[in-house]
Design a protein around this motif. Structure first.
Motif, short mmCIF file in Angstrom:
data_model
loop_
_atom_site.label_atom_id
_atom_site.label_comp_id
_atom_site.label_asym_id
_atom_site.label_seq_id
_atom_site.Cartn_x
_atom_site.Cartn_y
_atom_site.Cartn_z
N GLN A 157 0.84 -1.21 0.00
CA GLN A 157 0.00 0.00 0.00
C GLN A 157 0.88 1.26 0.00
O GLN A 157 0.56 2.25 -0.67
N GLN A 160 2.29 1.71 -3.42
CA GLN A 160 1.25 2.19 -4.34
C GLN A 160 1.07 3.69 -4.18
O GLN A 160 0.90 4.42 -5.17
N GLN A 161 1.09 4.15 -2.93
CA GLN A 161 0.96 5.59 -2.69
C GLN A 161 2.13 6.36 -3.33
O GLN A 161 1.93 7.43 -3.92
N ALA A 163 3.94 5.40 -5.90
CA ALA A 163 3.79 5.36 -7.36
C ALA A 163 2.73 6.33 -7.82
O ALA A 163 2.85 6.97 -8.88
N GLN A 164 1.67 6.44 -7.04
CA GLN A 164 0.59 7.35 -7.40
C GLN A 164 1.09 8.80 -7.36
O GLN A 164 0.76 9.62 -8.23
N THR A 165 1.86 9.10 -6.32
CA THR A 165 2.40 10.47 -6.18
C THR A 165 3.33 10.79 -7.36
O THR A 165 3.27 11.89 -7.94
N TYR A 167 3.31 9.46 -10.36
CA TYR A 167 2.53 9.57 -11.58
C TYR A 167 1.80 10.90 -11.63
O TYR A 167 1.71 11.55 -12.68
N ASP A 168 1.31 11.35 -10.49
CA ASP A 168 0.59 12.63 -10.46
C ASP A 168 1.53 13.79 -10.80
O ASP A 168 1.15 14.75 -11.50
N ARG A 184 3.30 5.32 -15.25
CA ARG A 184 2.01 4.59 -15.28
C ARG A 184 2.23 3.11 -15.05
O ARG A 184 1.47 2.45 -14.32
N LEU A 187 2.89 2.53 -11.44
CA LEU A 187 1.66 2.63 -10.64
C LEU A 187 0.82 1.37 -10.77
O LEU A 187 0.29 0.84 -9.78
N ASN A 188 0.71 0.87 -12.03
CA ASN A 188 -0.08 -0.35 -12.23
C ASN A 188 0.53 -1.54 -11.49
O ASN A 188 -0.17 -2.37 -10.89
N LEU A 191 -0.22 -1.22 -7.83
CA LEU A 191 -1.63 -1.52 -7.56
C LEU A 191 -1.85 -3.03 -7.52
O LEU A 191 -2.55 -3.56 -6.64
#
Length: 382
Positions: A157, A160-161, A163-165, A167-168, A184, A187-188, A191
């Motif tokens: 988790q 994932q956070q 990777a999300q940051t 990607y954003d 991307r 991030l995938n 996830l």
């Protein structure tokens, strides 16, 4: 008794009439021979002679009369057999009931002898079930694996956070083509890792098919242990005598059946309940009798008593228990006997419109000519 009072009155009237007329006949010539005049103010009552005790006897069961051992007028002692019924079938029933008791007692003895072995077997069953519970529970113990899986889920988790940051930020700074594609993909991947870690945690919490099978086995072993423990407790209680076994209950039931059969057999004999005389007997060998039908009257003629219900609520107040009375017999006018008040009834009754009380009188004197049912007059002394 009324005849005596009328005769005395007539004599007195005749003497007075002749004296008034100046007759020459002397008083000695006219003096009658009559019983002494009883004080008319003393309470009086009528009744009938009864033996000290009497009873109508009957058989408790019906059947054919086998033998009659007494005749009318015979004296019997308490417990003597007066008559018997044929009892072949009842004797067979008693024998069968005795055999049933013997079998039940033999079964109980055999069961009690086997109790130590049964207790040992039940204890072994309890221990076996406990061992199976421990083994099945050990196979289901995944607590350590669950801790590792939850730690891996937390790491996934967090990744994932991150990777999300990243990607954003690529999207924010408009970094496209290769940079955006790499972010991307990262991030995938993060996830999917999170989803896999979550699935592992869920699987460990809910259990796999193997885990569920082990759980069912544990539940079954707990049930088996409960049944084995209950059986063990029952056996120990029976051995200590605090609980009645099925075989012990069977003995009691067989003994009750025997007592009933013996009681029925005993009812085929008619016994005298007290010492007395057979006043009447209506029974012959070969006859059939119904249960409860009076066939013998037994009486105790060693003494007599009188029951009278003539004393009204006014007269009864002048008598008391132990009071002496004079008794005259209609059939024996020359006889005067003494008696005493034995009891005075506490409950009133209605007789010819009057409130009366029953009074029992016991004769002190007696005479061989007295007979049951003779009419008597009772005068209560002051």
């Amino acid at each position: 008794m009324k005849k005596h009072f009328i005769l005395v009155a007539l004599v007195c009237v005749l003497a007075a009439f002749m004296t008034a007329c100046g007759g020459t006949t002397s008083a000695a010539t006219l003096e009658p021979t009559v019983p002494p005049v009883i004080d008319s103010t003393a309470p009086a009552a009528e009744g009938n002679l009864e033996p000290l005790q009497s009873v109508n006897l009957s058989f408790g069961v019906g059947g054919e009369v086998a033998e009659v051992l007494v005749k009318e007028g015979d004296s019997v002692k308490s417990g003597d057999v007066i008559a018997r019924l044929r009892a072949d079938s009842l004797q067979v029933a008693v024998a069968q009931a005795e055999a049933g008791v013997a079998v039940a007692k033999a079964n109980l003895t055999q069961y009690q002898d086997s109790l130590p072995q049964q207790i040992a077997a039940a204890e072994a069953d309890v221990k076996s079930a406990q061992a199976q519970i421990a083994a099945a529970s050990a196979k289901r113990d995944n607590s350590a694996a669950l801790i590792d899986a939850e730690a891996a889920l937390a790491q996934a988790q967090f990744a994932q956070q991150q990777a999300q940051t990243a990607y954003d930020k690529v999207l924010e700074y408009k970094r496209f083509v290769r940079t955006e594609e790499q972010a991307r993909l990262a991030l995938n991947t993060a996830l999917k890792n999170t989803q896999a870690a979550q699935a592992r945690v869920d699987a460990l919490k809910t259990g796999s098919p193997s885990d569920r099978a082990d759980g069912a086995q544990v539940a079954a072993e707990w049930a088996r242990r409960g049944a084995a423990q209950a059986r063990l407790d029952q056996l120990k209680a029976e051995a200590e005598g605090t609980v009645e076994s099925t075989d012990a209950a069977a003995v009691k039931q067989a003994e009750a059946a025997l007592l009933a059969a013996q009681a029925n057999l005993a009812e085929t004999e008619l016994h005298a309940p007290f010492t007395g005389t057979v006043a009447r007997i209506d029974l012959k060998a070969g006859e059939r009798v119904a249960p409860g039908t009076p066939i013998v009257i037994l009486a105790d003629f060693s003494g007599w008593r009188i029951t009278t219900d003539d004393l009204t609520e006014i007269k009864v107040l002048s008598i008391e228990v132990g009071q002496t009375v004079t008794i005259e017999i209609d059939a024996l006018p020359e006889l005067a006997l003494k008696g005493e008040v034995e009891s005075i009834g506490a409950v009133s009754q209605q007789k010819s419109g009057d409130v009366t009380y029953p009074v029992k009188i016991k004769l002190i004197d007696s005479d061989p000519r007295l007979r049951w049912g003779m009419t008597v007059a009772v005068t209560f002394g002051k």
